[in-house]
Structure formats: C-alpha cells, structure tokens
Design a protein around this motif. Structure first.
Motif, PDB file in Angstrom:
ATOM      1  N   ILE A 240       0.828  -1.207   0.000  1.00 24.38           N
ATOM      2  CA  ILE A 240       0.000   0.000   0.000  1.00 24.38           C
ATOM      3  C   ILE A 240       0.859   1.253   0.000  1.00 24.38           C
ATOM      4  O   ILE A 240       0.549   2.236  -0.671  1.00 24.38           O
ATOM      5  CB  ILE A 240      -0.960  -0.013   1.205  1.00 24.38           C
ATOM      6  CG1 ILE A 240      -1.937  -1.191   1.093  1.00 24.38           C
ATOM      7  CG2 ILE A 240      -1.712   1.302   1.319  1.00 24.38           C
ATOM      8  CD1 ILE A 240      -2.805  -1.162  -0.148  1.00 24.38           C
TER       9      ILE A 240
ATOM     10  N   ASP B 151      -4.669   5.781   2.429  1.00 26.40           N
ATOM     11  CA  ASP B 151      -6.048   5.586   1.989  1.00 26.40           C
ATOM     12  C   ASP B 151      -6.148   5.723   0.472  1.00 26.40           C
ATOM     13  O   ASP B 151      -6.850   4.943  -0.193  1.00 26.40           O
ATOM     14  CB  ASP B 151      -6.958   6.596   2.684  1.00 26.40           C
ATOM     15  CG  ASP B 151      -8.424   6.357   2.354  1.00 26.40           C
ATOM     16  OD1 ASP B 151      -8.899   5.216   2.556  1.00 26.40           O
ATOM     17  OD2 ASP B 151      -9.092   7.295   1.895  1.00 26.40           O
TER      18      ASP B 151
ATOM     19  N   PHE C 212      -4.995   2.626  -1.100  1.00 29.19           N
ATOM     20  CA  PHE C 212      -6.015   1.584  -1.006  1.00 29.19           C
ATOM     21  C   PHE C 212      -6.978   1.676  -2.189  1.00 29.19           C
ATOM     22  O   PHE C 212      -7.350   0.661  -2.794  1.00 29.19           O
ATOM     23  CB  PHE C 212      -6.786   1.716   0.308  1.00 29.19           C
ATOM     24  CG  PHE C 212      -6.448   0.671   1.325  1.00 29.19           C
ATOM     25  CD1 PHE C 212      -7.163  -0.514   1.406  1.00 29.19           C
ATOM     26  CD2 PHE C 212      -5.404   0.864   2.205  1.00 29.19           C
ATOM     27  CE1 PHE C 212      -6.838  -1.484   2.335  1.00 29.19           C
ATOM     28  CE2 PHE C 212      -5.073  -0.092   3.146  1.00 29.19           C
ATOM     29  CZ  PHE C 212      -5.796  -1.274   3.214  1.00 29.19           C
TER      30      PHE C 212
ATOM     31  N   THR D 175     -10.552   2.651   2.766  1.00 29.26           N
ATOM     32  CA  THR D 175     -10.557   1.845   3.977  1.00 29.26           C
ATOM     33  C   THR D 175     -11.480   2.492   5.000  1.00 29.26           C
ATOM     34  O   THR D 175     -12.020   3.579   4.777  1.00 29.26           O
ATOM     35  CB  THR D 175      -9.131   1.698   4.535  1.00 29.26           C
ATOM     36  OG1 THR D 175      -9.142   0.726   5.587  1.00 29.26           O
ATOM     37  CG2 THR D 175      -8.619   3.022   5.070  1.00 29.26           C
TER      38      THR D 175
ATOM     39  N   GLU E  14       1.533  -1.750   5.218  1.00 34.22           N
ATOM     40  CA  GLU E  14       0.441  -2.587   4.730  1.00 34.22           C
ATOM     41  C   GLU E  14       0.908  -3.446   3.550  1.00 34.22           C
ATOM     42  O   GLU E  14       0.384  -3.377   2.440  1.00 34.22           O
ATOM     43  CB  GLU E  14      -0.766  -1.733   4.339  1.00 34.22           C
ATOM     44  CG  GLU E  14      -1.417  -1.014   5.505  1.00 34.22           C
ATOM     45  CD  GLU E  14      -2.154  -1.951   6.467  1.00 34.22           C
ATOM     46  OE1 GLU E  14      -2.582  -3.030   6.021  1.00 34.22           O
ATOM     47  OE2 GLU E  14      -2.281  -1.608   7.643  1.00 34.22           O
TER      48      GLU E  14
END
Length: 213
Positions: free
Chosen positions: A3, A25, A28, A36, A69
C-alpha cells in the motif's frame, strides 16, 4: 501488494506534514478500488506518529526503505510496517514491526494466544510476538526476493500505548519462545526499538526488496 513504499526520508516528511493517512487511503483506492474504514485511518494516524518518533533520527539512514500494509504473497495477511536495508556485512535485511494500539492484555491458557481489549470488547487474539514471527515465516516461504538473496528477517512487535509492568501478562513464561524470536517493545521503549532496528539495518539498499511476488 504494497500500500505504501518509500524511502525513510519521505516517510518522515509525510508523517510530519500530516499526509500519511491520506496517502495510505489513496493507495487503497488505487490498489483495491475502495477506501478503507475511518477507524483504520485513525489507527494509521496514531501508529504512524509513533513510528515517526522511532524513525526520525540520524541513527537510521534516510535511504533505507519503508513499506506499510504489505500483503504477503499467496496469503491474505498484511504486515503493518517493514524496514529494509543492509547490515554491516552488506547483507539485505528486513525488520518486521507488528503495531498494536492495545492498552490492556490478559494471559490465556491457549498457546500463543492473549486476550486484548478492542473497540467492541475483549477477544482472544494472537500474541503480538507470535504474530510478527509467523509473518517472518510466511515471507520466507513466499517472497521470491527474500529467497533469492537469502535475506535475514527481524520480526518484532511495538505496543506503543501499552504500559508494561512487573510480572506482565505479555511476558508470561508460556510466551517466552515467541518473545525470544520476536521481541515486544512497549510504551517508553523507543531507544530499545531503535537499537533493534539498527542491528538489522544500518544502511540503505538500492535493490527493490518489497515486491508482491
């Protein structure tokens, strides 16, 4: 899948400028096509600020790499925080940091399991050291770059909100093996975690280690 993947210098700047949670984010959405949860965004803001305090030192080189991540290939497991570089012998190493925001832990009678308090109550879950160690084993099994370069993995856990005490349940004898394989650092142990990172990584590595393959 990764990520977030950047040099330490960029990670420090992103946290300092308050953009790290938005960056994660946004990644993502790019990778998974969705945002998320708000709770996870808040979790990143909290935990990444604590990792900023760990990483924001000249003792850790600016050219090491940070991944956030990281999904272990062939699994659904995601690792919170990875640091890659070389040791003093020029060997590629990866430090695995499992982040926990826990404030309370109870021992259980189940191997490798503790009881922790979450947003909606208490639940049994993996001991953080066991979890970090298991991630190291999975990376060894499934990451081609790690296999080809015979890299060393240094798993650990960081419970940055947790106040450790004498005879702490986190350190019960039944968890001793996991703690030896993957030490657990808690609130007030910034210097100890930094020292652990520096054992594994003392300079940057120009090779692309974090590949989802």
């Amino acid at each position: 899948m990764i990520i977030y993947n950047a040099l330490k210098s960029k990670f420090v700047d992103d946290v300092f400028n308050g953009t790290i949670a938005d960056d994660i984010d946004r990644a993502f959405v790019e990778h998974l096509g969705r945002h998320t949860s708000p709770n996870e965004v808040l979790s990143w803001k909290n935990s990444m600020m604590h990792m900023y305090k760990i990483m924001n030192t000249s003792e850790i080189p600016d050219d090491i790499r940070v991944a956030i991540e990281y999904q272990i290939p062939m699994t659904s497991k995601r690792i919170d925080f990875l640091i890659s570089g070389e040791n003093e012998n020029g060997r590629g190493n990866i430090v695995i940091v499992e982040l926990k925001q826990w404030e309370h832990v109870q021992m259980t009678s189940k191997p490798g399991i503790v009881r922790a308090r979450f947003q909606f109550g208490e639940s049994d879950t993996s001991h953080p050291s066991y979890q970090a160690w298991s991630y190291a084993m999975l990376i060894t099994d499934y990451n081609q770059s790690v296999q080809e370069r015979e890299m060393l993995l240094w798993p650990c856990a960081y419970l940055h909100n947790y106040r450790r005490k004498e005879n702490d349940p986190l350190d019960e004898e039944q968890y001793e093996t996991y703690l030896e394989d993957a030490p657990a650092f808690t609130r007030g142990q910034v210097d100890q975690l930094r020292a652990f990172i520096k054992i594994g990584v003392i300079r940057g590595d120009d090779k692309e280690i974090f590949k989802a393959r």
